[in-house]
Write an enzyme that holds these catalytic residues in place. Structure first.
Site, PDB file in Angstrom:
ATOM      1  N   PHE A  64       0.859  -1.178   0.000  1.00  0.00           N
ATOM      2  CA  PHE A  64       0.000   0.000   0.000  1.00  0.00           C
ATOM      3  C   PHE A  64       0.896   1.229   0.000  1.00  0.00           C
ATOM      4  CE2 PHE A  64      -2.990   2.588   2.884  1.00  0.00           C
ATOM      5  CZ  PHE A  64      -3.423   3.325   1.805  1.00  0.00           C
ATOM      6  N   ALA A  65       1.203   1.718  -1.199  1.00  0.00           N
ATOM      7  CA  ALA A  65       2.161   2.811  -1.368  1.00  0.00           C
ATOM      8  C   ALA A  65       1.475   4.159  -1.226  1.00  0.00           C
ATOM      9  CB  ALA A  65       2.814   2.708  -2.746  1.00  0.00           C
ATOM     10  N   HIS A  66       2.118   5.049  -0.496  1.00  0.00           N
ATOM     11  CA  HIS A  66       1.598   6.397  -0.309  1.00  0.00           C
ATOM     12  C   HIS A  66       2.730   7.278   0.205  1.00  0.00           C
ATOM     13  CE1 HIS A  66       1.159   4.127   3.412  1.00  0.00           C
ATOM     14  NE2 HIS A  66       1.398   5.262   4.040  1.00  0.00           N
ATOM     15  N   ALA A  67       2.505   8.557   0.176  1.00  0.00           N
ATOM     16  CA  ALA A  67       3.441   9.519   0.753  1.00  0.00           C
ATOM     17  C   ALA A  67       2.601  10.630   1.378  1.00  0.00           C
ATOM     18  CB  ALA A  67       4.383  10.068  -0.315  1.00  0.00           C
ATOM     19  N   LEU A 103      -1.906   5.429  -3.263  1.00  0.00           N
ATOM     20  CA  LEU A 103      -2.883   6.384  -2.758  1.00  0.00           C
ATOM     21  C   LEU A 103      -2.253   7.765  -2.717  1.00  0.00           C
ATOM     22  CD1 LEU A 103      -5.665   6.969  -1.394  1.00  0.00           C
ATOM     23  CD2 LEU A 103      -4.503   6.619   0.790  1.00  0.00           C
TER      24      LEU A 103
END
Length: 148
Positions: A64-67, A103
């Site tokens: 679940f990639a996000h920054a 996201l």
């Protein structure tokens, strides 16, 4: 609020990624293609893993990639990438990854809400496998309960 929409441009099925950075570039590229973020956001997602380790691998087979919200986010967005061959992120229990979610959230409050909604969706252990096996963007949207 609900999850952001998932347009066709944000869905990449059966992709090939030699390593985890490539998998995140695919997820970030799908956010860029859908107009949700700039390339700088992809770099930020990769930077989060480089800095904090593979914490984004939240369950078996799922990253679940996000920054952080910031100027690289143009509007809230979601991307889904399925990988033809699973990729190791270095997580001791949940590798290898077959599904990468990206996201991008414009505001801090909605950021936490969206993360919570995604966590709830994947409480069902069958969801990752069903998304990994999906053959169309419509199928992915149906599984996730999101609009185009």
């Amino acid at each position: 609020m609900g999850l952001p929409p998932l347009p066709d441009a944000a869905v990449t099925l059966g992709a090939t990624a030699p390593a985890w950075r490539d998998a995140l570039r695919l997820a970030g590229g799908a956010l860029v293609a859908s107009g949700a973020a700039t390339d700088a956001y992809t770099d930020a997602m990769i930077g989060m893993v480089e800095e904090h380790g593979p914490y984004i691998v939240i369950s078996p087979g799922l990253a679940f990639a996000h920054a952080r919200p910031g100027p690289a986010v143009l509007h809230d967005g979601l991307s889904v990438v399925t990988l033809e061959t699973p990729v190791a992120f270095g997580h001791p229990h949940n590798d290898p990854v077959r599904v990468v979610l990206g996201l991008a959230v414009a505001g801090v409050g909605s950021h936490l809400e969206s993360i919570g909604e995604i966590a709830n969706l994947f409480n069902d252990p069958t969801v990752t496998g069903r998304i990994a096996a999906a053959t169309t963007a419509d199928e992915v949207r149906t599984i996730m309960g999101v609009s185009a």
